[in-house]
Design an enzyme around this catalytic site. Structure first.
Site, PDB file in Angstrom:
ATOM      1  N   LYS A 101       0.884  -1.159   0.000  1.00 21.94           N
ATOM      2  CA  LYS A 101       0.000   0.000   0.000  1.00 21.94           C
ATOM      3  C   LYS A 101       0.923   1.210   0.000  1.00 21.94           C
ATOM      4  O   LYS A 101       1.614   1.482   0.977  1.00 21.94           O
ATOM      5  CB  LYS A 101      -0.902   0.013   1.232  1.00 21.94           C
ATOM      6  N   GLY A 162      -7.483   9.698   9.846  1.00 18.20           N
ATOM      7  CA  GLY A 162      -7.782   9.842  11.270  1.00 18.20           C
ATOM      8  C   GLY A 162      -8.746  10.965  11.612  1.00 18.20           C
ATOM      9  O   GLY A 162      -9.022  11.196  12.786  1.00 18.20           O
ATOM     10  N   GLY A 189     -10.475   8.399   6.651  1.00 15.48           N
ATOM     11  CA  GLY A 189     -11.455   9.457   6.875  1.00 15.48           C
ATOM     12  C   GLY A 189     -12.801   8.994   7.398  1.00 15.48           C
ATOM     13  O   GLY A 189     -13.637   9.805   7.779  1.00 15.48           O
ATOM     14  N   ASN A 210      -8.704   2.423   9.962  1.00 13.65           N
ATOM     15  CA  ASN A 210      -7.947   2.071  11.159  1.00 13.65           C
ATOM     16  C   ASN A 210      -8.486   2.835  12.371  1.00 13.65           C
ATOM     17  O   ASN A 210      -9.071   2.274  13.290  1.00 13.65           O
ATOM     18  CB  ASN A 210      -6.459   2.370  10.931  1.00 13.65           C
ATOM     19  N   THR A 211      -8.336   4.167  12.322  1.00 15.49           N
ATOM     20  CA  THR A 211      -8.690   4.983  13.483  1.00 15.49           C
ATOM     21  C   THR A 211     -10.157   4.855  13.882  1.00 15.49           C
ATOM     22  O   THR A 211     -10.466   4.843  15.081  1.00 15.49           O
ATOM     23  CB  THR A 211      -8.362   6.461  13.190  1.00 15.49           C
TER      24      THR A 211
END
Lengths: 258, 88
Positions: A101, A162, A189, A210-211
């Protein structure tokens, strides 16, 4: 779940349309529980120096069975073409696969990609046989260029990494999905489940986050919410929504009324 | 016997036995994982070379592996080139 509705990138089949990052968790146990709850079979990892002074520190990969998950190394934190290429090569040398990635960041505050650098780095890595999945802006022209040079998928952002803002530019994302003939993975996002569902309803092939999971009050519950959101969004997209109209259309027949 | 040599491993100075190989250094550091990458003076080594490549005085080694990530976190960045510093 429709087992035939599989995502395919560069000849590889993926079971899940939700991909997750492995950063920001409290510990590896929480990481693993959240990944399991999300149902994701692709997990991103970063390449960093081994801690040589404290060998007691555990390794994330001991918790993630490579037979069960596709390990997708990223070049997170790289601000130049040179660094991104170096990290990608190191990731391959560490022996997972040719997948990367690719991130080339352009700005410290927004973490927006440096798309010129991204295209340059992608060209170098593709020539070296990498399967490059580029983290890019919601710019349809850049997305097309990335596909033209050989990226088998594109990963446009929904909003800054994030930020949890959700999809800031749905129209650009829709244009990307319409114009490129490769899978589109909305990356970064997402704030909550409805954002992920919306991305899938627009026609995204997958969502990476992720976040939104790791930073939630209860990451494991949020991971499960995201699993259903991505699945629901995908089903709704395939089912085909009704058009928006300004006025009502009655659902019950008039005939037979008193 | 051998005179010790001075090398750098992951940015830290370290004494090493002259004539040691990269593989020997990894074992000394108790790095047993299959999934590490080694960069010797900016050259990424093939895994097969670990036991053949000798370490020389002044060599700079980077030993890297995978950590949890998805989001860049500046504290976690191990290798940073001069160019990257400048970009910030």
């Amino acid at each position: 779940m429709d087992m035939n509705d599989r995502l395919t990138i560069a000849g590889r089949e993926f079971k899940s349309r939700l991909w997750v990052g492995t950063g920001k968790y409290k510990d590896f146990i929480e990481t693993k529980k959240a990944i399991d709850a999300s149902g994701a079979d692709v997990v991103t990892v970063a390449v960093r120096r081994v801690n040589i002074t404290d060998r007691s520190k555990e390794n994330l990969l001991e918790y993630l069975d490579p037979k069960k998950y596709v390990i997708l190394p990223n070049t997170a934190g790289c601000y130049t073409v040179e660094d991104a290429v170096r990290y990608a090569r190191l990731a391959r040398a560490a022996g997972v696969s040719d997948l990367v990635k690719l991130e080339v960041l352009g700005d410290d505050k927004t973490l927006f990609p440096d798309t010129a650098g991204l295209i340059e780095a992608a060209k170098i890595l593709i020539k070296e046989g990498f399967i490059v999945l580029p983290y890019t802006n919601d710019d349809p022209v850049v997305a097309k260029k990335l596909v033209d040079i050989g990226c088998p998928a594109v990963m446009p952002l929904a909003a800054p990494i994030g930020s949890g803002l959700g999809i800031r530019n749905p129209y650009n994302l829709k244009i990307i999905m319409e114009q490129v003939k490769v899978p589109v993975i909305v990356d970064a996002g997402v704030g909550t489940a409805s954002d992920a569902a919306l991305a899938m309803e627009y026609g995204a092939d997958a969502v990476l986050m992720n976040t939104a999971i790791a930073g939630a009050q209860d990451p494991i519950a949020m991971a499960e919410a995201m699993k259903y959101a991505v699945h629901a969004g995908r089903l709704a997209y395939k089912a085909g929504r009704i058009p928006r109209k300004l006025y009502a259309t009655a659902s019950s027949p008039i005939e037979g009324m008193l | 016997m051998f005179e010790p040599i001075q090398i750098q491993v992951n940015g830290q100075p370290r004494a090493c036995r002259a004539g040691a190989t990269v593989g020997e250094l990894l074992r000394e550091l108790e790095i047993t994982s299959e999934r590490v990458a080694v960069e010797l003076n900016l050259e990424i080594l093939d895994r097969k070379e670990f036991d053949h490549r000798g370490i020389r005085d002044g060599d700079r080694l980077e030993i890297l592996s995978f950590i949890g990530g998805g989001r860049p976190s500046r504290e976690a960045i191990g290798v940073t080139s001069v160019l990257a510093e400048r970009a910030r």
